[in-house]
Each structure stands twice: as C-alpha cells, then as structure tokens.
Design a protein around this motif. Structure first.
Motif, PDB file in Angstrom:
ATOM      1  N   ILE A 102      13.953 -12.979  12.484  1.00  0.00           N
ATOM      2  CA  ILE A 102      13.583 -11.769  11.512  1.00  0.00           C
ATOM      3  C   ILE A 102      12.184 -11.562  12.007  1.00  0.00           C
ATOM      4  CG2 ILE A 102      13.581 -10.570   9.365  1.00  0.00           C
ATOM      5  CD1 ILE A 102      15.532 -12.778   8.721  1.00  0.00           C
ATOM      6  N   ASN A 103      11.928 -10.326  12.881  1.00  0.00           N
ATOM      7  CA  ASN A 103      10.327  -9.814  12.856  1.00  0.00           C
ATOM      8  C   ASN A 103      10.473  -8.436  12.633  1.00  0.00           C
ATOM      9  OD1 ASN A 103      10.098 -12.523  14.425  1.00  0.00           O
ATOM     10  ND2 ASN A 103      11.504 -11.321  16.303  1.00  0.00           N
ATOM     11  N   LEU A 104       9.667  -8.336  11.570  1.00  0.00           N
ATOM     12  CA  LEU A 104       9.487  -6.871  11.155  1.00  0.00           C
ATOM     13  C   LEU A 104       8.120  -6.368  11.615  1.00  0.00           C
ATOM     14  CD1 LEU A 104      10.440  -7.765   7.452  1.00  0.00           C
ATOM     15  CD2 LEU A 104      11.718  -6.845   9.184  1.00  0.00           C
ATOM     16  N   GLY A 105       8.144  -5.068  12.126  1.00  0.00           N
ATOM     17  CA  GLY A 105       6.812  -4.690  12.888  1.00  0.00           C
ATOM     18  C   GLY A 105       6.211  -4.021  11.571  1.00  0.00           C
ATOM     19  N   THR A 106       4.779  -3.853  11.913  1.00  0.00           N
ATOM     20  CA  THR A 106       3.924  -3.340  10.958  1.00  0.00           C
ATOM     21  C   THR A 106       3.335  -1.885  11.322  1.00  0.00           C
ATOM     22  OG1 THR A 106       2.042  -4.528  12.126  1.00  0.00           O
ATOM     23  CG2 THR A 106       3.066  -5.650  10.225  1.00  0.00           C
ATOM     24  N   GLY A 107       3.647  -1.317  12.395  1.00  0.00           N
ATOM     25  CA  GLY A 107       3.629  -0.038  12.814  1.00  0.00           C
ATOM     26  C   GLY A 107       2.954   0.305  14.340  1.00  0.00           C
ATOM     27  N   VAL A 108       2.269   1.316  14.608  1.00  0.00           N
ATOM     28  CA  VAL A 108       1.756   1.598  15.957  1.00  0.00           C
ATOM     29  C   VAL A 108       0.252   2.149  15.880  1.00  0.00           C
ATOM     30  CG1 VAL A 108       2.490   3.987  15.591  1.00  0.00           C
ATOM     31  CG2 VAL A 108       2.421   2.903  18.088  1.00  0.00           C
ATOM     32  N   ALA A 109      -0.329   2.017  16.953  1.00  0.00           N
ATOM     33  CA  ALA A 109      -1.656   2.200  17.035  1.00  0.00           C
ATOM     34  C   ALA A 109      -1.989   2.889  18.343  1.00  0.00           C
ATOM     35  CB  ALA A 109      -2.623   0.789  16.804  1.00  0.00           C
ATOM     36  N   ILE A 110      -2.995   3.631  18.426  1.00  0.00           N
ATOM     37  CA  ILE A 110      -3.488   4.085  19.700  1.00  0.00           C
ATOM     38  C   ILE A 110      -4.195   3.155  20.471  1.00  0.00           C
ATOM     39  CG2 ILE A 110      -5.511   5.434  19.042  1.00  0.00           C
ATOM     40  CD1 ILE A 110      -4.973   7.746  21.034  1.00  0.00           C
ATOM     41  N   GLN A 111      -3.811   2.746  21.656  1.00  0.00           N
ATOM     42  CA  GLN A 111      -4.234   1.794  22.558  1.00  0.00           C
ATOM     43  C   GLN A 111      -5.296   2.328  23.483  1.00  0.00           C
ATOM     44  OE1 GLN A 111      -1.744   0.194  25.506  1.00  0.00           O
ATOM     45  NE2 GLN A 111      -2.345  -1.948  24.954  1.00  0.00           N
ATOM     46  N   ASN A 155       8.198  10.752  10.831  1.00  0.00           N
ATOM     47  CA  ASN A 155       7.365   9.828  10.017  1.00  0.00           C
ATOM     48  C   ASN A 155       6.942  10.559   8.601  1.00  0.00           C
ATOM     49  OD1 ASN A 155       6.311   7.436  11.529  1.00  0.00           O
ATOM     50  ND2 ASN A 155       6.342   9.094  12.926  1.00  0.00           N
ATOM     51  N   SER A 156       6.942  11.848   8.487  1.00  0.00           N
ATOM     52  CA  SER A 156       6.508  12.503   7.124  1.00  0.00           C
ATOM     53  C   SER A 156       7.819  12.244   6.185  1.00  0.00           C
ATOM     54  CB  SER A 156       6.446  14.021   7.371  1.00  0.00           C
ATOM     55  OG  SER A 156       5.237  14.142   8.159  1.00  0.00           O
ATOM     56  N   LYS A 157       8.970  12.344   6.981  1.00  0.00           N
ATOM     57  CA  LYS A 157      10.218  12.198   6.203  1.00  0.00           C
ATOM     58  C   LYS A 157      10.436  10.854   5.662  1.00  0.00           C
ATOM     59  CE  LYS A 157      12.921  16.046   8.329  1.00  0.00           C
ATOM     60  NZ  LYS A 157      14.099  16.544   9.071  1.00  0.00           N
ATOM     61  N   MET A 158      10.082   9.840   6.432  1.00  0.00           N
ATOM     62  CA  MET A 158      10.094   8.406   6.253  1.00  0.00           C
ATOM     63  C   MET A 158       9.133   8.460   4.857  1.00  0.00           C
ATOM     64  SD  MET A 158      11.170   5.614   6.537  1.00  0.00           S
ATOM     65  CE  MET A 158      11.811   5.494   8.084  1.00  0.00           C
ATOM     66  N   SER A 179       5.728  -1.677   2.696  1.00  0.00           N
ATOM     67  CA  SER A 179       5.589  -1.855   4.110  1.00  0.00           C
ATOM     68  C   SER A 179       5.828  -0.722   5.111  1.00  0.00           C
ATOM     69  CB  SER A 179       6.182  -3.212   4.489  1.00  0.00           C
ATOM     70  OG  SER A 179       5.959  -4.255   3.867  1.00  0.00           O
ATOM     71  N   ALA A 180       7.020  -0.076   4.601  1.00  0.00           N
ATOM     72  CA  ALA A 180       7.544   1.151   5.117  1.00  0.00           C
ATOM     73  C   ALA A 180       6.563   2.358   5.151  1.00  0.00           C
ATOM     74  CB  ALA A 180       9.081   1.421   4.661  1.00  0.00           C
ATOM     75  N   LEU A 181       5.818   2.241   4.003  1.00  0.00           N
ATOM     76  CA  LEU A 181       4.777   3.427   4.044  1.00  0.00           C
ATOM     77  C   LEU A 181       3.771   3.215   4.895  1.00  0.00           C
ATOM     78  CD1 LEU A 181       4.458   4.106  -0.069  1.00  0.00           C
ATOM     79  CD2 LEU A 181       5.357   5.671   1.726  1.00  0.00           C
ATOM     80  N   HIS A 182       3.395   2.059   4.954  1.00  0.00           N
ATOM     81  CA  HIS A 182       2.315   1.489   5.761  1.00  0.00           C
ATOM     82  C   HIS A 182       2.669   2.009   7.449  1.00  0.00           C
ATOM     83  CE1 HIS A 182      -1.092  -0.483   7.874  1.00  0.00           C
ATOM     84  NE2 HIS A 182      -0.094  -1.261   8.462  1.00  0.00           N
ATOM     85  N   VAL A 183       3.851   1.382   7.763  1.00  0.00           N
ATOM     86  CA  VAL A 183       4.464   1.774   8.968  1.00  0.00           C
ATOM     87  C   VAL A 183       4.545   3.546   9.422  1.00  0.00           C
ATOM     88  CG1 VAL A 183       6.464   1.724  10.875  1.00  0.00           C
ATOM     89  CG2 VAL A 183       5.702  -0.122   9.186  1.00  0.00           C
ATOM     90  N   ALA A 184       4.860   3.975   8.482  1.00  0.00           N
ATOM     91  CA  ALA A 184       4.995   5.701   8.489  1.00  0.00           C
ATOM     92  C   ALA A 184       3.666   6.165   8.703  1.00  0.00           C
ATOM     93  CB  ALA A 184       5.596   6.172   7.273  1.00  0.00           C
ATOM     94  N   ARG A 185       2.549   5.702   7.946  1.00  0.00           N
ATOM     95  CA  ARG A 185       1.193   6.148   8.110  1.00  0.00           C
ATOM     96  C   ARG A 185       0.704   5.968   9.290  1.00  0.00           C
ATOM     97  NH1 ARG A 185      -3.533   3.951   7.930  1.00  0.00           N
ATOM     98  NH2 ARG A 185      -2.671   1.978   7.330  1.00  0.00           N
ATOM     99  N   THR A 186       0.858   4.785   9.666  1.00  0.00           N
ATOM    100  CA  THR A 186       0.326   4.464  11.329  1.00  0.00           C
ATOM    101  C   THR A 186       0.972   5.629  12.386  1.00  0.00           C
ATOM    102  OG1 THR A 186       1.861   2.750  11.857  1.00  0.00           O
ATOM    103  CG2 THR A 186       0.087   2.031  10.798  1.00  0.00           C
ATOM    104  N   GLY A 187       2.422   5.798  11.904  1.00  0.00           N
ATOM    105  CA  GLY A 187       2.848   6.759  12.992  1.00  0.00           C
ATOM    106  C   GLY A 187       2.431   8.001  12.919  1.00  0.00           C
ATOM    107  N   SER A 234       8.418  10.605   2.607  1.00  0.00           N
ATOM    108  CA  SER A 234       9.139  11.021   1.340  1.00  0.00           C
ATOM    109  C   SER A 234      10.351  10.220   1.057  1.00  0.00           C
ATOM    110  CB  SER A 234       9.734  12.480   1.760  1.00  0.00           C
ATOM    111  OG  SER A 234       8.572  13.215   2.119  1.00  0.00           O
ATOM    112  N   ALA A 235      11.035   9.354   1.949  1.00  0.00           N
ATOM    113  CA  ALA A 235      12.128   8.890   1.673  1.00  0.00           C
ATOM    114  C   ALA A 235      11.754   7.503   0.756  1.00  0.00           C
ATOM    115  CB  ALA A 235      13.028   8.261   3.017  1.00  0.00           C
ATOM    116  N   VAL A 236      10.586   6.986   1.364  1.00  0.00           N
ATOM    117  CA  VAL A 236      10.143   5.642   0.938  1.00  0.00           C
ATOM    118  C   VAL A 236       9.699   5.948  -0.656  1.00  0.00           C
ATOM    119  CG1 VAL A 236       8.566   3.949   0.744  1.00  0.00           C
ATOM    120  CG2 VAL A 236       9.745   4.485   2.912  1.00  0.00           C
ATOM    121  N   ASP A 237       9.238   7.201  -0.916  1.00  0.00           N
ATOM    122  CA  ASP A 237       8.488   7.627  -2.171  1.00  0.00           C
ATOM    123  C   ASP A 237       9.806   7.718  -3.032  1.00  0.00           C
ATOM    124  OD1 ASP A 237       6.356   8.760  -4.070  1.00  0.00           O
ATOM    125  OD2 ASP A 237       7.492  10.511  -3.788  1.00  0.00           O
ATOM    126  N   GLU A 238      10.889   8.415  -2.501  1.00  0.00           N
ATOM    127  CA  GLU A 238      12.313   8.480  -3.598  1.00  0.00           C
ATOM    128  C   GLU A 238      12.571   7.113  -3.792  1.00  0.00           C
ATOM    129  OE1 GLU A 238      14.691  10.331  -5.918  1.00  0.00           O
ATOM    130  OE2 GLU A 238      13.177  11.374  -4.866  1.00  0.00           O
TER     131      GLU A 238
END
Length: 262
Positions: A67-76, A244-247, A4-12, A249-253
């Motif tokens: 407990i509300n977990l966001g799924t990312g961001v999108a251009i509105q 977001n790029s570091k995110m 899920s964190a990878l998806h969030v970082a991708r949207t960022g 990398s961190a999730v990949d690790e």
C-alpha cells in the motif's frame, strides 16, 4: 485520508500553474529571434508506505502487493528544447543565423561572457560589431568607416571592401561556442545565456567544424515555438488544473459531511 488528498491536490494546482507559466513564456516569445522553447518536467513526491510488498502477512505467507500512497507532484525542472528554428532571409548584411549547434559569444558590460543564438547584430558608433543592446560580439570585429560590401562566410570570416582597396580585406572571424550540456545554460534575459557548472566549459571554435553550426549571412533564426503544440499543452494544463480544483472541492465536502456526522 481527506487531509492528505487536499495536500496532493494543492501540489497538483501549483504544478499546473508553473506549467502554464512556461507555456505562456513560450507563446510570448514566439517572435523572439533565436528563442528556444522550454518544457516543464515533473516528478512524483515521496510515497508513504502503509504496507511494503513482500511483508509477512502470515506465518507462511507474504503480501503480494503493498500500500503506497503518493503525496503529490512537484516541478523537477525546465528543459530547453534546442531544436533548430526556421531560417528567414532579411537582406541585412549584419544579420547572421546559426544553422546547427552552438552559440555566439557576447561580452557583457561587467566583463563576463554571455551566449546567444540571436544574430541580429549591428555596428556601434565606433564601428564595432555589437548586439542590439550594444554588447560587443567576441572575438571583437571592427569595421572601418566607409567599408562596403561586408561579407560573412559560413566559417565566420568577416571581410569588407575598404575605400582604398579593390579587393576585400579580412576584418576578423566570428567564432561559435559549443557546450557538452547546452540545457545547463542559465537564461539571463535579453536573448542571453550564461555558462554554469552543469553546462560544462565553453568550447570555442570555427563554425562548421567539430559539430558546430555554420553561419548564414543575411538570415535570422526564428523561435522554435510551435503555436499548435503550445495551445494543446495549454488546454491539457487547464483541464488538469480544473480536475485538481474539483478534488479540493470534493475533499472539502467530505470533511464537511464528516464533521456534521460526528
């Protein structure tokens, strides 16, 4: 969680890339007559509710927070900032600038109507007032051959001294068109905008009346892009992209360590 964190970082990453495109377009058009800068607007994506606030936690108790977990961001969307640009004198009688709200009306080659803030007009071979691309200004203004001392008043009235007349003769009047929602206009390129259902119907009228801007002859409106402001936003977008790029990398690790451990 890591997926899920990878998806969030991708949207960022995608959102900041879109923001950089908007900033780049603003800076590229800093010298474009009548250009209005755009701003990228963002919105959060749907939240995943693992636990809703107020849900029963016991027989006589309820959770105070969820407990509300966001799924990312999108251009509105992209908003056009319609603030007034600086008016610069040119000394050209056919250059006009709008000081205030509104747009000039232009007839497109397919017969439809476009709208622009760029008043760098010229004359066609037939003496018609046109844009630099040869599109006629509406209502049509025809300047007879040999006309001198072309004058454009603040209300758009076009006059000129003809060869056989001592007094100026009125040739027509340039009108100004306003919209209930100018941000709803669709950009077409070549400094032209198109009316949409969101912009509302065009309201054509006399310059300087009912909130429409006045027409200034011998001047052009510069773009309203502020270089310092755009550079600050560019740096902010770069930093957000790096985070977001570091995110990623961190999730990949984290995933690599989990696979090795398991």
């Amino acid at each position: 969680m890591p997926v899920s964190a990878l998806h969030v970082a991708r949207t960022g990453l995608e959102a900041q890339d879109a923001r950089m495109r908007v900033i780049a377009n603003n800076l590229a058009n800093i010298g474009t007559t009548g250009f209005k800068r755009d701003r990228a607007d963002f919105a959060t994506l749907a939240y995943q509710d693992a636990r809703v606030a107020g849900q029963q936690s016991g027989e006589n108790t309820a959770y105070a927070v969820g407990i509300n977990l966001g799924t990312g961001v999108a251009i509105q969307g992209t908003s056009r900032i319609n603030s007034q640009g600086t008016l610069n004198g040119t000394g050209n009688a056919l250059d006009v600038a709008l000081n205030g709200d509104g747009f000039f009306e232009i007839e497109m080659p397919d017969g439809t109507i476009g709208y622009t803030r760029a008043g760098n007009f010229t004359l066609s071979g037939e003496g018609q007032l046109v844009t630099s691309h040869g599109y006629p200004v509406q209502p049509g203004i025809d300047v007879p051959e040999g006309a001198q001392s072309i004058s454009i008043a603040e209300d758009g009235t076009v006059s000129a001294v003809l060869a056989d007349d001592a007094e100026p003769v009125q040739l027509g009047q340039i009108t100004v068109t306003s919209f209930a929602n100018p941000n709803g206009l669709q950009a077409m390129g070549n400094n032209l905008l198109r009316a949409t259902a969101a912009s509302g119907d065009p309201q054509q009228g006399v310059a300087g009346v009912d909130g429409r801007g006045k027409i200034n002859q011998g001047m052009l409106e510069s773009s309203n892009v502020n270089v310092v402001e755009e550079l600050v936003e560019m740096i902010e977008a770069q930093r957000a992209y790096e985070i977001n790029s570091k995110m990623v990398s961190a999730v990949d690790e984290m995933l690599r360590n989990a696979n090795q451990t398991l």
